[in-house]
Design a protein around this motif. Structure first.
Motif, mmCIF file in Angstrom:
data_model
loop_
_atom_site.group_PDB
_atom_site.id
_atom_site.type_symbol
_atom_site.label_atom_id
_atom_site.label_comp_id
_atom_site.label_asym_id
_atom_site.label_seq_id
_atom_site.Cartn_x
_atom_site.Cartn_y
_atom_site.Cartn_z
ATOM 1 N N LYS A 27 0.843 -1.197 0.000
ATOM 2 C CA LYS A 27 0.000 0.000 0.000
ATOM 3 C C LYS A 27 0.884 1.255 0.000
ATOM 4 O O LYS A 27 2.021 1.223 0.465
ATOM 5 N N VAL A 28 0.337 2.349 -0.523
ATOM 6 C CA VAL A 28 1.018 3.641 -0.447
ATOM 7 C C VAL A 28 0.080 4.644 0.215
ATOM 8 O O VAL A 28 -1.146 4.525 0.121
ATOM 9 N N ALA A 43 3.718 9.508 -2.571
ATOM 10 C CA ALA A 43 4.431 8.268 -2.268
ATOM 11 C C ALA A 43 4.395 7.307 -3.451
ATOM 12 O O ALA A 43 5.368 6.593 -3.724
ATOM 13 N N LEU A 44 3.276 7.297 -4.191
ATOM 14 C CA LEU A 44 3.155 6.443 -5.364
ATOM 15 C C LEU A 44 4.167 6.851 -6.432
ATOM 16 O O LEU A 44 4.850 6.005 -7.018
ATOM 17 N N LYS A 45 4.275 8.149 -6.696
ATOM 18 C CA LYS A 45 5.212 8.636 -7.705
ATOM 19 C C LYS A 45 6.656 8.390 -7.275
ATOM 20 O O LYS A 45 7.520 8.100 -8.109
ATOM 21 N N ARG A 46 6.911 8.496 -5.984
ATOM 22 C CA ARG A 46 8.248 8.216 -5.474
ATOM 23 C C ARG A 46 8.605 6.742 -5.705
ATOM 24 O O ARG A 46 9.736 6.417 -6.095
ATOM 25 N N LYS A 47 7.625 5.871 -5.487
ATOM 26 C CA LYS A 47 7.847 4.440 -5.706
ATOM 27 C C LYS A 47 8.039 4.157 -7.187
ATOM 28 O O LYS A 47 8.883 3.324 -7.566
ATOM 29 N N LEU A 48 7.280 4.855 -8.051
ATOM 30 C CA LEU A 48 7.461 4.685 -9.496
ATOM 31 C C LEU A 48 8.884 5.048 -9.900
ATOM 32 O O LEU A 48 9.539 4.302 -10.640
ATOM 33 N N ASP A 49 9.358 6.180 -9.444
ATOM 34 C CA ASP A 49 10.725 6.606 -9.770
ATOM 35 C C ASP A 49 11.744 5.567 -9.315
ATOM 36 O O ASP A 49 12.714 5.266 -10.026
ATOM 37 N N GLU A 50 11.511 5.007 -8.139
ATOM 38 C CA GLU A 50 12.435 4.032 -7.560
ATOM 39 C C GLU A 50 12.528 2.776 -8.422
ATOM 40 O O GLU A 50 13.628 2.309 -8.748
ATOM 41 N N GLU A 58 9.465 -1.641 -15.435
ATOM 42 C CA GLU A 58 8.632 -0.944 -16.407
ATOM 43 C C GLU A 58 7.698 0.062 -15.748
ATOM 44 O O GLU A 58 7.374 1.087 -16.333
ATOM 45 N N GLY A 59 7.271 -0.219 -14.533
ATOM 46 C CA GLY A 59 6.332 0.673 -13.864
ATOM 47 C C GLY A 59 5.633 -0.043 -12.724
ATOM 48 O O GLY A 59 6.169 -0.993 -12.145
ATOM 49 N N LEU A 60 4.414 0.409 -12.404
ATOM 50 C CA LEU A 60 3.636 -0.145 -11.306
ATOM 51 C C LEU A 60 2.252 -0.566 -11.786
ATOM 52 O O LEU A 60 1.766 -0.097 -12.814
ATOM 53 N N PRO A 109 6.006 5.741 -16.756
ATOM 54 C CA PRO A 109 6.451 7.098 -17.086
ATOM 55 C C PRO A 109 6.111 7.521 -18.507
ATOM 56 O O PRO A 109 6.486 8.601 -18.937
ATOM 57 N N PHE A 110 5.425 6.667 -19.269
ATOM 58 C CA PHE A 110 4.991 7.013 -20.626
ATOM 59 C C PHE A 110 3.710 6.244 -20.913
ATOM 60 O O PHE A 110 3.362 5.287 -20.212
#
Length: 286
Positions: free
Chosen positions: A161-162, A167-174, A181-183, A205-206
């Motif tokens: 969970k986020v 926090a979701l975008k931070r996890k995506l970047d990580e 590929e993503g989440l 991210p795309f």
């Protein structure tokens, strides 16, 4: 007239070669009854969703007897790979590791399985299509089932969970920086239903989408004698070209006429076409 014919003859030869080299695309199969994801959008209640890594592999639907692709085609895995799988249907991704989609795809497309290549494939299971409960209830049932299978190449996808979108975008970047590929976001209260809905969301991210190959455009300059770009048609009938993202080998042997290809893009033009469309892969249809 003769000079004009001589000028266009090379292009005609390339076009003829591309068409003759590609066999007719097979008749459509009955697709596997899998859940499909919409694109993530702001404003959803994140507390209602579980989050997991989006594994860049080939969709693998275990129907209780056979392993199938999203298209419905049988995946010819070695006997040892499926020997311990249950009669219970499972949905997951056949994955060779981050950044290894081509390896996974090449392995899984073979009609005669390469035993050594399959040793590098993991079945990342993320759902139980036959379970009547919500995703909240399916998670522990899935974890228990995978523990019973007790094979290192069969793994339950980790769900977490986020707190909020930040926090979701931070996890995506990580995960993207680590090669993922993503989440994927999965609504906890949802039942397993085949088809596309907001019960399942992909966050990358795309943007990406699929289109069907309808023609080849001959290459020029350094791509002379090869495919220059694909003319494709989106589900809504929009036609456009995809000219980047191909290796030289893919230009020499382009995706089959009529096949579905996945492409990435950055928004839509005023004319309704994908902006900066770039080829990613032929859709996972062994």
């Amino acid at each position: 007239m003769r000079k004009a014919l001589l000028r266009i003859l090379p292009c005609l030869i390339v076009l003829l070669g591309l068409v003759m080299a590609r066999p007719a695309y097979p008749a459509p199969l009955t697709p596997s009854p899998v859940m499909l994801a919409n694109v993530y959008h702001s404003g959803i209640a994140l507390g209602d969703y579980w989050v997991s890594e989006k594994y860049d592999g080939v969709r693998g639907y275990w129907d209780g007897e056979k392993l199938r692709a999203r298209s419905g085609a049988i995946i010819y895995a070695p006997a040892w790979f499926t020997a311990h799988l249950p009669k219970t249907p499972m949905d997951g991704e056949l994955w060779a590791g981050r950044g290894q989609f081509e390896q996974a795809s090449a392995t899984i497309r073979q009609l005669t399985p390469d035993d050594e290549a399959w040793r590098h494939i993991r079945y990342m299971v993320f759902d139980l299509p036959g379970h009547a409960g919500t995703f909240d209830q399916r998670i522990p049932a899935l974890q228990q089932l995978v523990a019973q299978i007790d094979q290192p190449w069969v793994q339950a996808v980790s769900q977490f969970k986020v707190a909020d979108e930040k926090a979701l975008k931070r996890k995506l970047d990580e995960v993207v920086q680590s090669g993922a590929e993503g989440l994927v976001l999965h609504r906890g209260a949802s039942l397993y239903r085949a088809g596309r809905s907001d019960d399942l969301l992909k966050f990358k991210p795309f943007d990406d989408a699929e289109a069907r190959v309808v023609d080849y455009v001959p290459g020029k300059g350094k791509y002379a004698g090869m495919m220059g770009s694909l003319l494709v048609e989106a589900p809504d009938g929009t036609r456009f070209r995809i000219g980047t993202g191909f290796t030289d080998e893919q230009r020499r042997k382009p995706p089959p006429m009529g096949s579905l290809v996945t492409y990435r893009y950055q928004g839509i033009t005023s004319g309704g076409k994908p902006r900066f469309a770039r080829f990613m892969r032929v859709r996972d249809e062994p």
